[in-house]
Design a protein around this motif. Sequence first.
Motif, short mmCIF file in Angstrom:
data_model
loop_
_atom_site.label_atom_id
_atom_site.label_comp_id
_atom_site.label_asym_id
_atom_site.label_seq_id
_atom_site.Cartn_x
_atom_site.Cartn_y
_atom_site.Cartn_z
N PRO A 166 -1.51 -7.76 -3.97
CA PRO A 166 -2.56 -7.67 -2.92
C PRO A 166 -3.94 -7.90 -3.54
CG PRO A 166 -1.40 -5.56 -3.21
CD PRO A 166 -0.77 -6.52 -4.14
N VAL A 167 -4.81 -8.57 -2.78
CA VAL A 167 -6.16 -8.82 -3.31
C VAL A 167 -6.97 -7.52 -3.26
CG1 VAL A 167 -6.19 -11.25 -2.71
CG2 VAL A 167 -6.97 -9.56 -1.02
N ALA A 168 -7.97 -7.45 -4.13
CA ALA A 168 -8.73 -6.20 -4.30
C ALA A 168 -9.36 -5.72 -2.99
CB ALA A 168 -9.80 -6.39 -5.36
N SER A 169 -9.75 -6.66 -2.14
CA SER A 169 -10.42 -6.25 -0.90
C SER A 169 -9.51 -5.41 0.00
CB SER A 169 -10.90 -7.49 -0.13
OG SER A 169 -9.79 -8.27 0.25
N LYS A 170 -8.19 -5.53 -0.22
CA LYS A 170 -7.25 -4.76 0.61
C LYS A 170 -7.34 -3.26 0.31
CE LYS A 170 -5.11 -8.03 2.89
NZ LYS A 170 -5.13 -8.09 4.35
N LEU A 171 -7.94 -2.93 -0.81
CA LEU A 171 -8.14 -1.52 -1.14
C LEU A 171 -8.84 -0.79 0.00
CD1 LEU A 171 -8.31 0.85 -3.25
CD2 LEU A 171 -10.51 -0.12 -3.93
N LEU A 172 -9.76 -1.49 0.65
CA LEU A 172 -10.65 -0.82 1.61
C LEU A 172 -10.21 -0.98 3.06
CD1 LEU A 172 -14.08 -1.84 0.02
CD2 LEU A 172 -12.69 0.19 -0.41
N THR A 173 -9.15 -1.67 3.34
CA THR A 173 -8.76 -1.90 4.73
C THR A 173 -7.65 -0.93 5.16
OG1 THR A 173 -7.15 -3.56 4.07
CG2 THR A 173 -9.37 -4.34 4.60
N ASP A 174 -7.45 -0.85 6.45
CA ASP A 174 -6.33 -0.10 7.05
C ASP A 174 -6.43 1.41 6.90
OD1 ASP A 174 -5.20 -2.59 7.59
OD2 ASP A 174 -4.12 -2.61 5.68
N VAL A 175 -7.64 1.92 6.70
CA VAL A 175 -7.79 3.39 6.66
C VAL A 175 -7.90 3.91 8.09
CG1 VAL A 175 -9.14 5.32 5.76
CG2 VAL A 175 -8.97 3.18 4.45
N TYR A 176 -8.71 3.21 8.88
CA TYR A 176 -8.92 3.60 10.28
C TYR A 176 -8.71 2.40 11.18
CZ TYR A 176 -11.43 7.65 8.34
OH TYR A 176 -11.77 8.80 7.66
N PHE B 90 1.21 2.50 5.62
CA PHE B 90 2.09 1.57 6.33
C PHE B 90 1.41 0.22 6.53
CE2 PHE B 90 4.09 5.54 8.54
CZ PHE B 90 4.60 5.95 7.32
N GLY B 91 0.39 -0.03 5.73
CA GLY B 91 -0.22 -1.35 5.71
C GLY B 91 -0.95 -1.73 7.00
N GLY B 92 -1.52 -0.71 7.67
CA GLY B 92 -2.33 -1.00 8.85
C GLY B 92 -1.51 -1.13 10.13
N LYS C 167 0.81 -1.23 0.00
CA LYS C 167 0.00 0.00 0.00
C LYS C 167 0.84 1.27 0.00
CE LYS C 167 -4.27 -1.68 1.90
NZ LYS C 167 -5.14 -1.84 3.06
N GLY C 168 2.09 1.14 0.38
CA GLY C 168 2.92 2.34 0.50
C GLY C 168 3.86 2.51 -0.68
#
Lengths: 321, 376, 334
Positions: free
Chosen positions: A308-318, C115-117, A96-97
């Motif tokens: 990364p799988v597509a669902s990871k798009l929506l995780t780790d925001v909050y 940072f990937g969560g 993601k980074g």
Amino acid sequence: MQLNREQLLAAYRMMRTIRDFEDRVHTEFSAGGIPGFVHLYAGEEASAVGICMNLDERDKIASTHRGHGHCIAKGCDVDGMMGEIFGKSNGLCGGKGGSMHIADLSKGMMGANGIVGGGPPLICGAALTAKTLKTGGVAVAFMGDGASNQGTTMESFNLAKAWNLPVIFVVEDNGYAESTGSNWSVSGTQLGRAAGFGIPAVQVDGLDFFAIYDAAHEAVERARNGGGPSLIHGKLNRYYGHFEGDAMTYRGEGEVEMLRRDHDPLNFFRKRVTEAGLLEAAQLDEIDATVQAEIDASVVKAKGAAMPVASKLLTDVYVSY
Amino acid sequence: MSDAIKAIGMPKWGLAMTEGKVNAWLVEEGADIATGDEILEIETSKITNVFESPVSGPLRRKVAAEGETLPVGALLGVVADASVTEAEIDAFVETAKAAQAEAAAAAVPPPAPELVHAEGWTARVLTMAPEAAGALPLLLIHGFGGDYQNWQFNQPDLAIDRTVYALDLPGHGGSSKVLTGADVPGLAVAVRSALAALGVERFHVAGHSLGGAIGLQLALDEPKRVASVTLICSAGLGPEINTDYIEGFIKSDKRKDMKATVEKLFADPAFVSRDMVDDLLKYKRLDGVLPALRTIADAVFAGGHQTSVFTDRLATLDVPVQTIWGESDAIIPVAHANAVPEARRHVLAGAGHMVHIEKPSDVTRLIGEFVAFAGG
Amino acid sequence: MSKKSFRQAINEALAQEMRRDHRVIVMGEDVAGGLGTPGDQDAWGGPMGVTKGLVGEFGRERVLDTPITESGFIGAAVGAAATGLRPVADLMFVDFMGVCFDQIFNQAAKFRYMFGGKAVTPVVIRTMFGAGFRAASQHSQCLYPIFTHIPGLKVAIPSNAYEAKGLLIQAIRDDDPVIFFEHKMLYDDIDEVPDEPYTIPFGEANVTREGTDLTIVAFGRMVKFANEAADLLAKQKISVTVIDPRTTSPMDYDTILESVEETGRLVVVDEAHPRCSMATDVAAFVVQDAFKHLKAPIKMVTPPHVPVPFSPALEDEYIPNTARIMAAARSVLA
């Protein structure tokens, strides 16, 4: 400052790892395997390693867009870094980074940073945490000569001094802010600027691991003992462009070739330790071979890793939302 | 002014009530009304309730218009027999309005609850008529999730004869939220320590729901200290309990869910006002409340049943006990009232679990009479 | 429970959380004041006196005056949050976001995702907003839509003293970066506020009036005006629901949609500039998800698309008010 044999080997190994990592990223990028853009640290290894050899797990660093070297020197996992640069799921940040945002907070590495001058205020905060919670930790803000002109940097000098924070500002001056010379863009001097804030500062030859190590040792000791911030101005060189794909038309005829031949921090280190009889050339050769194999392996792993799988798009925001 | 003229004033329901809105007159002008007749529907920010006439006689004048909001004590209507002239009534209304304005200027603040530092916890207690030292005091104990304000329609009138304490149980209202004991015996220990801090030796107790079980536990533990026990829709008299309500109360964190949950407490869901739901949500947001409620519920209603049932001990208990139940109680079966002799059993029609709110004057009267009967 | 001003409610929330958790610190320009002066210490407690008294209880190590250097200290708050403290930074006026926004939207908001969560950045940035103070264009804006726009930030806008205390304690305990908006015209408003600490969950709208004819959604100080309008309309037998979303990120659209499904009519009151605002946001969601329930066009009550003026005559004309809300209500009911 006396370093023992193990420390010297570790320092060399780290510098070699950075060099091989960057050379390999350069090759892979040219081959089209790496998305986006990357900024390589080759030629500046002595700085990251000379500084970070003085740090421990209590200490934090904030890096720059040219962050791979700082990451490796602060202990980030090389396979995870390579995976991240390839945008793969095995990356340190899950892809993601990318190159500009590699971080591993568990190692005290607060992130490469896509914003020039983004790091110094953050590192004041890390130092404030250390001071408030009395961890004994120090915090290091790496920055280039370009970032040294940012208001955030100047504000951080002032804040670090006003709050007497355990901070070390490290200006890695490779002479170029992107394609613009620091000779022109930096008014006054780095030491003069630090002096203006009442911050002790020293200029060192960024080629010389030992000089950097000693300067950092003094600054870290000062910070740990409540003496407040310091600044280290390292004059050093980058071998590659501002980013990969930069044709470097702004550089002098034969400049990079000359630097690689006559001003290489790894060659300098090798010469020093072998001539002084501290290490054998064979030991260093062995490290060269091992590191080469490790980097090869990390590229194989990165290429083989899943996207990364597509669902990871929506995780780790909050944390929660 | 003729004694034949009687005023009907805006009632004061609970501490917070400063004014009420006349929603509707339930009787016509000229009608003969008797004390206790439902004559008005009055809405406060906390609750909408029917107002029962405090006087008897022909209703000669509706002074308050429907929709009008008036301060507590304001003249709502005039009852007078035929001998009184219209002119006399006009004069009466005018005088009353002037007096009202004067009273408003000299209003005294209502009694406020205090924090009592007892062993192991801090209790919030509203004390009424502390000067009435001669008679045995009365202790009011609310139910699960409640607080002293549940007695707002009963406490003032009960305090005419004696000191009346209404306390917040541990984990409830304004009391400390750390529990020293969460089951009925444990909560009784806490209440006893609060009584010690208040300097109360012998007392009457009236408890609602969980508060009833605690009152009973106090009487069983120390029968000599307890002059009488009034159990209102009480726990402790059988294993059944509507745990859907209990769980719903703990889990509801939105107004809509909480409203639906609390409506189960009343025969007439219209009793549930916005402010009532708001206040409950506000209480539940306080630090420590949710864990406290969870712990108490787990201890007192483990596995969907009441864990403290005292029916087999009532026969040998040498303390007078009465029960008051709302006929439509959806939380604790009205059949649990059968645990006490028929003569001391009161089942009120048109009321649910919160019978003391839905039928305040009946419940207040029953408590008052029973306490007087028990003596002291 | 006792009567407290919005200002006292915030002060109490800060003090209680600082007592509860030694990692909570307060920093900002003049949050105590007097540092380095020959005069009084704790001279200000912030320009509105909101943080007054904290330094006396918690000391200069936890109540940190800063130089006037928003990028520096907001960034430091973010860095401190990422490394183990729970800072409450005071960005005196939200208008000053212009000199520190990078540290908020490129750093704090992005850490966790980039940072990937693995990053947790529990920073709270308290900031004053809103018009009415005769403070002109650079000290009167709302700007919460800009923060709401950024994924990774949470945005809370309390509308009264009770809400302020509960939302601020929630913000401090929250593990994500929270921008906490305090309307400067509400500081002296008084409400019943419990003495004990409590939290109000984010993303849960408060329904301050319940009605069936019309839904009004309002933010911050506008909730007060919307309630006034609803009470006046009630006297005209118009039954109005007023919804205070409390937080714009997360945003409780469900409560709004449910209400509009019932009333079929919507007025949105937003003190922010009218373009790309919470008013347009709410209107867009309702049109997208509840179009078939609408009986009339949605009406937005906002200031005009101009900077906040200085002169009282102009500023009063600028700010949405109760009369304007009532007019909008009548127009959608016509």
